[in-house]
Motif scaffolding. Structure first.
Motif, short mmCIF file in Angstrom:
data_model
loop_
_atom_site.label_atom_id
_atom_site.label_comp_id
_atom_site.label_asym_id
_atom_site.label_seq_id
_atom_site.Cartn_x
_atom_site.Cartn_y
_atom_site.Cartn_z
N VAL A 29 -31.71 18.17 -50.40
CA VAL A 29 -32.09 19.28 -51.28
C VAL A 29 -33.51 19.02 -51.77
O VAL A 29 -33.78 17.96 -52.36
N PRO A 30 -34.45 19.94 -51.52
CA PRO A 30 -35.83 19.69 -51.94
C PRO A 30 -35.98 19.78 -53.46
O PRO A 30 -35.68 20.81 -54.06
N GLY A 31 -36.46 18.70 -54.06
CA GLY A 31 -36.71 18.67 -55.49
C GLY A 31 -38.07 19.26 -55.82
O GLY A 31 -38.75 19.84 -54.96
N PRO A 32 -38.52 19.09 -57.06
CA PRO A 32 -39.82 19.63 -57.46
C PRO A 32 -40.95 19.13 -56.57
O PRO A 32 -41.05 17.93 -56.28
N GLY A 33 -41.80 20.05 -56.11
CA GLY A 33 -42.94 19.69 -55.28
C GLY A 33 -42.60 19.37 -53.84
O GLY A 33 -43.47 18.94 -53.09
N ARG A 34 -41.36 19.60 -53.44
CA ARG A 34 -40.93 19.25 -52.09
C ARG A 34 -40.50 20.49 -51.32
O ARG A 34 -40.11 21.50 -51.90
N VAL A 35 -40.58 20.37 -50.00
CA VAL A 35 -40.09 21.44 -49.13
C VAL A 35 -39.09 20.83 -48.15
O VAL A 35 -39.16 19.64 -47.82
N LEU A 36 -38.15 21.66 -47.72
CA LEU A 36 -37.19 21.23 -46.71
C LEU A 36 -37.72 21.65 -45.35
O LEU A 36 -38.00 22.83 -45.12
N VAL A 37 -37.87 20.68 -44.46
CA VAL A 37 -38.41 20.93 -43.12
C VAL A 37 -37.30 20.73 -42.10
O VAL A 37 -36.59 19.72 -42.13
N ARG A 38 -37.14 21.73 -41.24
CA ARG A 38 -36.28 21.54 -40.07
C ARG A 38 -37.12 20.80 -39.04
O ARG A 38 -38.13 21.32 -38.55
N VAL A 39 -36.74 19.58 -38.74
CA VAL A 39 -37.56 18.71 -37.90
C VAL A 39 -37.43 19.11 -36.44
O VAL A 39 -36.33 19.16 -35.89
N ALA A 40 -38.55 19.39 -35.82
CA ALA A 40 -38.57 19.69 -34.39
C ALA A 40 -38.83 18.44 -33.56
O ALA A 40 -38.28 18.28 -32.47
N ALA A 41 -39.70 17.57 -34.07
CA ALA A 41 -40.09 16.37 -33.31
C ALA A 41 -40.45 15.25 -34.28
O ALA A 41 -40.99 15.50 -35.36
N ALA A 42 -40.15 14.04 -33.88
CA ALA A 42 -40.44 12.84 -34.68
C ALA A 42 -41.27 11.88 -33.85
O ALA A 42 -40.86 11.48 -32.76
N GLY A 43 -42.45 11.53 -34.36
CA GLY A 43 -43.31 10.58 -33.67
C GLY A 43 -42.94 9.15 -34.02
O GLY A 43 -42.76 8.82 -35.19
N LEU A 44 -42.81 8.30 -33.00
CA LEU A 44 -42.49 6.89 -33.22
C LEU A 44 -43.76 6.05 -33.14
O LEU A 44 -44.63 6.32 -32.32
N ASN A 45 -43.82 5.03 -33.97
CA ASN A 45 -44.98 4.14 -34.04
C ASN A 45 -44.55 2.70 -33.85
O ASN A 45 -43.39 2.35 -34.11
N PRO A 46 -45.47 1.81 -33.44
CA PRO A 46 -45.13 0.39 -33.39
C PRO A 46 -44.57 -0.13 -34.71
O PRO A 46 -43.70 -1.00 -34.73
N LEU A 47 -45.06 0.42 -35.84
CA LEU A 47 -44.53 0.01 -37.13
C LEU A 47 -43.04 0.28 -37.24
O LEU A 47 -42.29 -0.50 -37.84
N ASP A 48 -42.58 1.41 -36.67
CA ASP A 48 -41.15 1.72 -36.70
C ASP A 48 -40.33 0.62 -36.03
O ASP A 48 -39.24 0.28 -36.48
N THR A 49 -40.86 0.06 -34.94
CA THR A 49 -40.12 -1.00 -34.25
C THR A 49 -40.06 -2.27 -35.10
O THR A 49 -39.08 -3.00 -35.04
N LYS A 50 -41.11 -2.53 -35.88
CA LYS A 50 -41.09 -3.70 -36.76
C LYS A 50 -40.10 -3.51 -37.91
O LYS A 50 -39.40 -4.44 -38.30
N ILE A 51 -40.06 -2.31 -38.47
CA ILE A 51 -39.08 -2.01 -39.52
C ILE A 51 -37.67 -2.20 -38.97
O ILE A 51 -36.81 -2.81 -39.60
N ARG A 52 -37.45 -1.67 -37.79
CA ARG A 52 -36.15 -1.73 -37.14
C ARG A 52 -35.72 -3.17 -36.87
O ARG A 52 -34.54 -3.50 -36.94
N ALA A 53 -36.70 -4.03 -36.59
CA ALA A 53 -36.40 -5.44 -36.31
C ALA A 53 -36.34 -6.30 -37.56
O ALA A 53 -36.07 -7.50 -37.48
N GLY A 54 -36.63 -5.72 -38.72
CA GLY A 54 -36.63 -6.49 -39.97
C GLY A 54 -37.86 -7.33 -40.16
O GLY A 54 -37.84 -8.32 -40.89
N ARG A 55 -39.00 -6.91 -39.53
CA ARG A 55 -40.24 -7.69 -39.60
C ARG A 55 -41.37 -6.91 -40.28
O ARG A 55 -42.54 -7.09 -39.94
N ALA A 56 -41.02 -6.04 -41.23
CA ALA A 56 -42.05 -5.23 -41.89
C ALA A 56 -41.73 -5.11 -43.38
O ALA A 56 -41.50 -4.01 -43.89
N ALA A 57 -41.77 -6.25 -44.06
CA ALA A 57 -41.47 -6.24 -45.49
C ALA A 57 -42.45 -5.35 -46.26
O ALA A 57 -42.08 -4.77 -47.29
N HIS A 58 -43.69 -5.23 -45.74
CA HIS A 58 -44.69 -4.42 -46.44
C HIS A 58 -44.33 -2.94 -46.44
O HIS A 58 -44.86 -2.16 -47.25
#
Length: 335
Positions: A29-58
């Motif tokens: 549910v979009p709160g104040p200042g937010r919009v609800l987006v129907r996602v068509a596409a999601a871009g993946l980044n090398p950072l996503d793979t580090k998060i997924r592996a538990g190696r991105a505490a930052h």
């Protein structure tokens, strides 16, 4: 507009290193200042793979969580206090997947409207989803930190990479003369974006500084590689007026070569607005500039041609983790 569902499909990571699973979650549910987006596409980044592996505490993204930093899609609902957006607007942005905020690997996302920009008219949803993190990182380094302008000589390390190929095009759009390092197999791609290619494997730093600047050094060097490449940047920058920027300046480096040139250095940490809430409107502004450049034909995205549905997100991640991607990997969430 059809009525919105009560639930949505999302790819959830339960624990570090575990596969993602499709689950049903309540519709955000979009709160104040937010919009609800129907996602068509999601871009993946090398950072996503580090998060997924538990190696991105930052990234401060505790599991279980929905991953995915970049998205493109359509606005389907407005929260309170939202101005400038309408239902049906096609948008894109770097909107979540860090800091405990739901990511883009879901059918819907409630996102801070300040982070969004209108999708470039000539870009597909997949192309738009591939753009935000890379372009914002390039812009913060070249424009916000280094103040790139016409007549400068700019060196981009990793000129065929996700950030590098956008940095090359951004510097050219500002009137700079651009050079970029890469392996021999990247030469065609680098030159296709308008830069002079430098094969770092066979050309020593001193040689390419002499060949391309007459030994004077580059006005701006953007390091997207880190490690020894950042150290080499300190050796190749122009004295007094030169500026080195790095998106990966996290190691231990000797600053003497930079100091002896009386040059300057800046770091880029693109996640900061998402993590702190500060500067989010600037991210939206940066993407409006990306839209302008794309609409003027000055910006192209390097997109891996393979398409993955949300149910195939594991294969998409493996492509990045195995170093087999040929451009930005994008998951198609909805048609």
């Amino acid at each position: 507009m059809n009525a919105l569902p009560a639930t949505m499909k999302a790819a959830v990571q339960q624990q570090a290193g575990a596969p993602l699973h499709l689950v049903d979650l309540p519709l955000p549910v979009p709160g104040p200042g937010r919009v609800l987006v129907r996602v068509a596409a999601a871009g993946l980044n090398p950072l996503d793979t580090k998060i997924r592996a538990g190696r991105a505490a930052h990234a401060r993204h505790p599991l279980p969580a929905v991953l995915g930093i970049d998205l493109a899609g359509t606005v389907v609902a407005l929260g309170p206090d939202v101005a400038g957006w309408s239902i049906g607007d096609e948008v894109y942005g770097m909107t979540g997947g860090v800091g405990g905020v739901q990511g883009s690997l879901a059918e819907y996302a409630a996102v801070d409207a300040r982070l969004l920009a209108r999708k470039p008219a000539g870009f597909s949803m997949r192309e738009a989803a591939a753009l935000p993190l890379g372009f914002i990182t390039a812009y913060e380094g070249l424009v916000d930190r280094a103040r790139v302008h016409a007549g400068q000589r700019v060196l981009v390390h990793g000129g065929a990479g996700g950030v590098g190929h956008l940095a090359v095009q951004l510097a050219l759009a500002h009137g700079a003369q651009v050079f970029a390092t890469g392996a021999a197999e990247s030469r065609e791609a680098i030159e296709g974006y308008g830069a002079t290619a430098i094969d770092y494997r066979v050309t020593p730093v001193a040689d390419y500084v002499q060949a391309h600047t007459g030994g004077e050094g580059f006005d701006i060097i953007y390091d997207t590689v880190g490690g020894a490449t950042l150290d080499a940047s300190f050796e190749a920058v122009r004295p007094y007026h030169g500026h080195v920027v790095s998106a990966l300046g996290w190691g231990t480096h000797a600053l003497a070569p930079l100091s002896f040139r009386a040059a300057t250095y800046s770091g880029v940490f693109t996640l900061r607005p998402l993590l702190t809430g500060e500067g989010r409107a600037h991210h939206g502004g940066i993407l409006r500039e990306a839209t302008r450049l794309a609409d003027e034909g000055k910006l192209r995205i390097r997109l891996d041609p393979r398409e993955f549905p949300l149910a195939g997100v594991e294969q998409a991640y493996r492509l990045i983790e195995e170093g087999a991607a040929n451009g930005k990997v994008v998951v198609t969430v909805a048609s």
